[in-house]
Design an enzyme around this catalytic site. Structure first.
Site, PDB file in Angstrom:
ATOM      1  N   ASP A  32       1.062  -1.005  -0.065  1.00  0.00           N
ATOM      2  CA  ASP A  32      -0.092   0.010   0.268  1.00  0.00           C
ATOM      3  C   ASP A  32       1.548   1.931  -0.134  1.00  0.00           C
ATOM      4  OD1 ASP A  32      -2.390   1.609   0.596  1.00  0.00           O
ATOM      5  OD2 ASP A  32      -1.362   1.393   2.293  1.00  0.00           O
ATOM      6  N   ASP A  59      -0.410   4.986   1.121  1.00  0.00           N
ATOM      7  CA  ASP A  59      -0.442   6.321   2.435  1.00  0.00           C
ATOM      8  C   ASP A  59      -0.447   5.513   4.005  1.00  0.00           C
ATOM      9  OD1 ASP A  59      -1.361   8.765   0.282  1.00  0.00           O
ATOM     10  OD2 ASP A  59      -1.892   7.013  -0.561  1.00  0.00           O
ATOM     11  N   ASP A  92      -2.278  -0.570   5.589  1.00  0.00           N
ATOM     12  CA  ASP A  92      -2.529   0.094   7.414  1.00  0.00           C
ATOM     13  C   ASP A  92      -3.771   0.297   7.487  1.00  0.00           C
ATOM     14  OD1 ASP A  92      -2.418   2.900   5.038  1.00  0.00           O
ATOM     15  OD2 ASP A  92      -2.974   3.878   6.835  1.00  0.00           O
TER      16      ASP A  92
HETATM   17 MG   LIG Z   1      -2.652   3.314   3.509  1.00  0.00          MG
END
Ligand SMILES: [Mg+2]
Length: 229
Positions: free
Chosen positions: A14, A16, A191
């Site tokens: 991923d 961000d 995240d």
């Molecule tokens: Mg993310």
């Protein structure tokens, strides 16, 4: 303590909140200068088996990390394989233009709220104006209510109106069926709540699913260090 990244891995990342820190707006993120080259170094050592799984538009992924990395953009709405070939998994929202107009009109009175216009989806960001969360939640529920082709995706301070189908878990499985990913051990790092299905998918396919808060103490720098081979 995490073991080092296995050179027989297929690495899925991923962006961000994973490779780079979140910022007030999606446009204001900062990419460490060395990151694009480091990712390509790791990609080469994994025989090409590195892919980005992001909610961002493909053009955004290329702008942040440099062009051409294998990618699933917009949560898997569109996939770019290792040869650069594109596969579109969903259609743009049927009500895209109508919903965009409504959202633009409604947020005039909500300073700090942003609308991100992606190729397939619309995202309402309220990181800078969390007090509008409940009001925005009602609004997007109202828009999406009864829609056959759209689903609501919740992320960090954002509501995403996206086409049904196309997600990071399916994207990971798609990459794992083709070279140079197939036969390798999938490793995914994410995240957000939207990343949990891909974390589970990597484990289901015999690999490792990692979470920035749980496995890297919330530090994107720790992720960047770990993915260098
Ligand atoms: Mg993310």
């Amino acid at each position: 303590m995490l073991p080092a990244l296995n050179p027989n891995s297929a690495l899925f990342l991923d962006i961000d909140g994973t490779l780079i820190d979140l910022a007030a707006t999606p446009q204001s993120v900062e990419v460490p200068l060395a990151l694009p080259a480091q990712l390509r170094q790791t990609q080469a050592k994994l025989n090409g088996a590195l892919a980005i799984l992001s909610g961002r538009k493909l053009a955004d992924i290329d702008r942040l990390l440099g062009p051409g990395l294998p990618s699933a953009a917009e949560h898997g709405a569109i996939l770019r394989d290792a040869s650069g070939k594109l596969t579109q998994q969903v259609q743009r929202l049927a009500s895209y233009d109508k919903w965009l107009k409504t959202l633009q009109a409604e947020i005039i009175d909500m300073p700090g709220v942003l609308i991100e216009e992606k190729e397939f989806s619309l995202v309402v960001h309220y990181r800078q104006a969390p007090k509008f969360e409940a009001e925005l939640s009602q609004l997007v529920d109202h828009l999406i209510g009864g829609s056959e082709d759209a689903v609501l995706m919740l992320a960090h301070c954002a509501f995403e109106l996206k086409p049904r189908g196309g997600n990071k878990a399916d994207a990971l499985a798609w990459f794992m069926q083709q070279p140079p990913f197939s036969g390798r051990i999938p490793v995914f790092i994410g995240d957000d709540i939207t990343d949990e299905p891909a974390i589970e998918k990597a484990i289901e396919l015999g690999g490792i699913g990692l979470h920035v808060a749980r496995d890297f103490a919330g530090q994107t720098q720790a992720v960047r260090d770990w993915v260098i081979l």
